[in-house]
Design a protein around this motif. Structure first.
Motif, PDB file in Angstrom:
ATOM      1  N   ILE A  44      10.936 -12.340  -5.783  1.00  0.00           N
ATOM      2  CA  ILE A  44      11.539 -11.551  -4.724  1.00  0.00           C
ATOM      3  C   ILE A  44      12.351 -12.435  -3.804  1.00  0.00           C
ATOM      4  N   LYS A  45      11.861 -13.620  -3.597  1.00  0.00           N
ATOM      5  CA  LYS A  45      12.589 -14.508  -2.706  1.00  0.00           C
ATOM      6  C   LYS A  45      13.983 -14.773  -3.232  1.00  0.00           C
ATOM      7  N   THR A  46      14.073 -14.999  -4.517  1.00  0.00           N
ATOM      8  CA  THR A  46      15.389 -15.286  -5.075  1.00  0.00           C
ATOM      9  C   THR A  46      16.308 -14.087  -4.923  1.00  0.00           C
ATOM     10  N   ARG A  47      15.755 -12.947  -5.292  1.00  0.00           N
ATOM     11  CA  ARG A  47      16.591 -11.757  -5.222  1.00  0.00           C
ATOM     12  C   ARG A  47      16.994 -11.477  -3.782  1.00  0.00           C
ATOM     13  N   PHE A  48      16.028 -11.637  -2.923  1.00  0.00           N
ATOM     14  CA  PHE A  48      16.339 -11.378  -1.525  1.00  0.00           C
ATOM     15  C   PHE A  48      17.372 -12.354  -1.020  1.00  0.00           C
ATOM     16  N   ALA A  49      17.192 -13.611  -1.375  1.00  0.00           N
ATOM     17  CA  ALA A  49      18.125 -14.615  -0.872  1.00  0.00           C
ATOM     18  C   ALA A  49      19.535 -14.315  -1.339  1.00  0.00           C
ATOM     19  N   LEU A  50      19.630 -13.939  -2.591  1.00  0.00           N
ATOM     20  CA  LEU A  50      20.958 -13.614  -3.112  1.00  0.00           C
ATOM     21  C   LEU A  50      21.595 -12.492  -2.315  1.00  0.00           C
ATOM     22  N   ARG A  51      20.855 -11.420  -2.220  1.00  0.00           N
ATOM     23  CA  ARG A  51      21.430 -10.268  -1.553  1.00  0.00           C
ATOM     24  C   ARG A  51      21.753 -10.567  -0.094  1.00  0.00           C
ATOM     25  N   PHE A  52      20.839 -11.257   0.513  1.00  0.00           N
ATOM     26  CA  PHE A  52      21.032 -11.501   1.932  1.00  0.00           C
ATOM     27  C   PHE A  52      22.240 -12.387   2.166  1.00  0.00           C
ATOM     28  N   LEU A  53      22.378 -13.400   1.366  1.00  0.00           N
ATOM     29  CA  LEU A  53      23.521 -14.284   1.543  1.00  0.00           C
ATOM     30  C   LEU A  53      24.826 -13.550   1.279  1.00  0.00           C
ATOM     31  N   ARG A  54      24.750 -12.719   0.277  1.00  0.00           N
ATOM     32  CA  ARG A  54      25.956 -11.934   0.011  1.00  0.00           C
ATOM     33  C   ARG A  54      26.295 -11.065   1.207  1.00  0.00           C
ATOM     34  N   ALA A  55      25.271 -10.464   1.747  1.00  0.00           N
ATOM     35  CA  ALA A  55      25.521  -9.583   2.899  1.00  0.00           C
ATOM     36  C   ALA A  55      26.061 -10.367   4.083  1.00  0.00           C
ATOM     37  N   ILE A  56      25.485 -11.516   4.308  1.00  0.00           N
ATOM     38  CA  ILE A  56      25.952 -12.310   5.442  1.00  0.00           C
ATOM     39  C   ILE A  56      27.398 -12.732   5.228  1.00  0.00           C
ATOM     40  N   ASN A  57      27.690 -13.124   4.015  1.00  0.00           N
ATOM     41  CA  ASN A  57      29.070 -13.505   3.743  1.00  0.00           C
ATOM     42  C   ASN A  57      30.007 -12.343   3.971  1.00  0.00           C
ATOM     43  N   LYS A  58      29.559 -11.219   3.502  1.00  0.00           N
ATOM     44  CA  LYS A  58      30.393 -10.037   3.685  1.00  0.00           C
ATOM     45  C   LYS A  58      30.596  -9.764   5.176  1.00  0.00           C
ATOM     46  N   ALA A  98      23.070 -15.076  13.624  1.00  0.00           N
ATOM     47  CA  ALA A  98      24.296 -14.462  14.119  1.00  0.00           C
ATOM     48  C   ALA A  98      25.181 -15.488  14.806  1.00  0.00           C
ATOM     49  N   THR A  99      24.565 -16.476  15.383  1.00  0.00           N
ATOM     50  CA  THR A  99      25.371 -17.475  16.069  1.00  0.00           C
ATOM     51  C   THR A  99      25.902 -18.535  15.121  1.00  0.00           C
ATOM     52  N   VAL A 100      25.344 -18.568  13.956  1.00  0.00           N
ATOM     53  CA  VAL A 100      25.779 -19.559  12.984  1.00  0.00           C
ATOM     54  C   VAL A 100      26.640 -18.879  11.953  1.00  0.00           C
ATOM     55  N   ASN A 101      27.683 -19.521  11.583  1.00  0.00           N
ATOM     56  CA  ASN A 101      28.557 -18.918  10.595  1.00  0.00           C
ATOM     57  C   ASN A 101      28.509 -19.743   9.314  1.00  0.00           C
ATOM     58  N   PRO A 102      27.755 -19.301   8.368  1.00  0.00           N
ATOM     59  CA  PRO A 102      27.625 -20.126   7.165  1.00  0.00           C
ATOM     60  C   PRO A 102      28.898 -20.083   6.332  1.00  0.00           C
ATOM     61  N   GLU A 103      29.103 -21.124   5.638  1.00  0.00           N
ATOM     62  CA  GLU A 103      30.286 -21.165   4.798  1.00  0.00           C
ATOM     63  C   GLU A 103      30.099 -20.257   3.600  1.00  0.00           C
ATOM     64  N   PRO A 104      31.162 -19.683   3.158  1.00  0.00           N
ATOM     65  CA  PRO A 104      31.025 -18.706   2.067  1.00  0.00           C
ATOM     66  C   PRO A 104      30.600 -19.325   0.754  1.00  0.00           C
ATOM     67  N   ASN A 105      30.943 -20.542   0.570  1.00  0.00           N
ATOM     68  CA  ASN A 105      30.657 -21.091  -0.747  1.00  0.00           C
ATOM     69  C   ASN A 105      29.313 -21.793  -0.790  1.00  0.00           C
TER      70      ASN A 105
END
Lengths: 155, 422
Positions: free
Chosen positions: A14-28, B324-331
């Motif tokens: 779950i951690k992996t899946r969550f991390a993936l999704r979450f990072l994607r969301a944050i990037n978005k 929220a205060t940190v902006n991670p790099e996309p890659n």
């Protein structure tokens, strides 16, 4: 019976899946916000904070999948919220409370627990304990992953 | 004991006065006489219940002598509570107990319901029952019944043996009034205690047509949750409150359902199973929540669980605020995930490295921007076969980073590789 899934030994944990999704969301989120590196405005920051929090819960819920009642409730809540933002509609009545869950006279603790665990209003106490256990595990994983993300993005 | 026989006959005939004239006790104030008569008469009708047991069999004698007092029913109700502690007591005290018992039951007209349970006590452990009766009488005389409410009457032969367990688990048994156990079974969702009480009332209304009034009154009072006076019903909520909250109210009388047939045992067992399942889950939760090993008791455990969930949610909020205060790099995604997976291993075997096939790590990894991994060029070898030397280097790099304050990772230590079973 409650099955304690160990997220560490599970390759597709779950951690992996969550991390993936979450990072994607944050990037978005950060991409959608444009190129402003830091939302210095407090309101913007709060909005972003809330968005990130919602994204974290949503990605955890989607990582868990529809097997658990609480994850379904979270996803339902988020979908409803987005739908409401797009098209405000009359809120369907809270059908949850009508099922008369069994009351354990724990001086209101059970009620509090139901409020804490998403989707906990409409299930009996035994199931509530089940969901709570799984919810605690996933929350812990979520916190750990977020902490690591924070750590890595700050270094 | 001729008086016993007399009382038998009196019981059968519904003659109250002779009961009141029980030589062993100075009982029988006028106020109680009505109750006694009511009880006698009603018990008479109940005795014709289809149990098929002869309530006036020879086994009855010692019981009948006690049953002369109104306190009989409560004694029956309470036999489990006191069974384990007062067995030796009380044959001698029966009389005095019973007399004072009467004083306690001015308004208990439904005690008769308990009487039919006497047949079930039948052959088995009669001496136990008798002593328990006496002891209940005794205890009833000087204490209210509140703390011990809600114990359903069970057949003495089977239940006195279990009485000690049940007494200790009185809280558990409170939920197990049998007659509406059936209903609970049918319903997939367990009814609330209030519903249970309503069901409770439905059942006796079906079973005992003699007490329509009591049913109505009981419905009214059930909402008030405690102190169902003049009720011979099992107050589930009341019992629970008493067992959990430990607040004895003076108005608490033992109210016991009229048992009907064999169902009680199976239902009580079902209830017991239910309670055990809940406690099992509570134990599992206890393992999840840190620092809860010493805590026993459902209420405190629930408190801890609630606190823990709240603290976890607060942590999520806090972390999201920081993010929220940190902006991670996309890659950064992939290598973050990679490092996270490595970090999360914590001694799990190599299969638990958490690299999903979906992660397209086979293509060349970008060099780690943080430069924390020494000797980890890594791009060319695909990560699926997980070349050990590569992992070793990367792991060492990660470990040296002091990456995470997570205490569980510290278990890896400098020898984390060995634990990783690479």
């Amino acid at each position: 019976m409650k099955i304690a899934k160990n997220p560490h030994t599970n390759p597709t944990s779950i951690k992996t899946r969550f991390a993936l999704r979450f990072l994607r969301a944050i990037n978005k989120l950060s991409n959608d916000n444009g190129t402003s590196p830091r939302p210095l405005n407090s309101a913007d920051r709060r909005k972003r904070c809330r968005a990130i929090r919602a994204a974290s819960y949503a990605s955890m819920a989607s990582a868990v999948g529809p097997n658990k009642a609480w994850s379904r409730a979270v996803l339902r809540k988020i979908r409803n919220r987005t739908k409401e933002m797009i098209k405000p509609r009359t809120r369907r009545g809270a059908a949850r409370g009508s099922m008369n869950p069994r009351k354990e006279l724990g001086l209101g603790q059970e009620k509090e627990l139901r409020e804490l665990v998403p989707g906990g209003e409409a299930m009996d106490f035994r199931r509530l304990l089940n969901e709570t256990g799984h919810y605690i595990q996933c929350l812990r994983a979520q916190v750990q992953v977020m902490r690591k993300i924070l750590h890595y993005s700050s270094t | 004991m001729g008086s016993e026989e007399n009382e038998e006959r009196v019981f059968q005939q519904g003659g109250v006065s002779s009961i009141l004239n029980c030589p062993s006790s100075g009982m029988g104030t006028n106020s109680t006489s009505d109750k006694v008569s009511g009880m006698a008469i009603c018990s008479e009708s109940i005795f014709r219940s289809p149990n098929g047991l002869d309530p006036y069999g020879s086994n009855w004698d010692p019981i009948v002598s006690l049953s002369g007092s109104l306190g009989n029913s409560t004694m029956l109700a309470q036999n489990h509570e006191f069974a384990n502690s007062h067995f030796s007591a009380v044959l001698e005290n029966q009389t005095t107990g019973s007399s004072s018992h009467l004083v306690h039951f001015p308004s208990d007209s439904g005690l008769v319901d308990l009487v039919p349970k006497i047949p079930s006590f039948g052959s088995g452990s009669l001496s136990e029952m008798v002593s328990s009766f006496g002891q209940i009488a005794e205890s009833g005389s000087h204490s209210n019944f509140a703390p011990k409410n809600g114990v359903g009457l069970r057949r003495a032969s089977t239940n006195l043996a279990d009485s000690q367990d049940k007494f200790q688990n009185s809280e558990d048994r409170i939920l197990g009034p049998s007659p509406y156990g059936k209903r609970k079974r049918k319903e997939p969702i367990e009814a609330s205690a209030q519903n249970a009480e309503e069901e409770q009332q439905k059942d006796p209304s079906e079973d005992t047509s003699e007490f329509p009034k009591e049913d109505d009154e009981k419905k009214q009072k059930s909402e008030q949750n405690i102190a169902l006076n003049s009720r011979s019903r099992l107050a589930v909520k009341q019992a629970k409150d008493n067992s959990i909250g430990a607040e004895p109210s003076k108005d608490n009388y033992i109210h016991v359902r009229a048992k009907r047939g064999q169902a009680t045992n199976s239902h009580s067992l079902a209830e017991r199973v239910r309670r055990e399942r809940i406690s099992e889950r509570m134990r599992l939760l206890q393992e999840l929540v840190p620092g809860c090993n010493k805590i026993t008791g459902k209420a405190m455990m629930l408190d801890e669980i609630i606190n823990y969930v709240q603290s976890l949610q607060q942590q999520v909020e806090f972390l999201s605020m920081k993010l929220a205060t940190v902006n991670p790099e996309p890659n950064v995604d992939i290598d973050r995930i990679l490092s996270k997976d490595i970090l999360q291993l914590r001694g799990s075997n190599a299969t638990g490295l958490g690299i999903t096939p979906g992660l397209s790590l086979s293509h060349s990894l970008p060099p780690y921007p943080q430069g924390t991994f020494n000797g980890a060029p890594g791009p060319t070898p695909p990560f699926h076969p997980l070349p050990q030397h590569l992992w070793n280097n990367e792991l060492q790099g990660i470990l040296q980073m002091g990456f995470d304050p997570d205490p569980s990772i510290s278990s890896l230590g400098p020898n984390g590789l060995s634990k990783m079973e690479l």
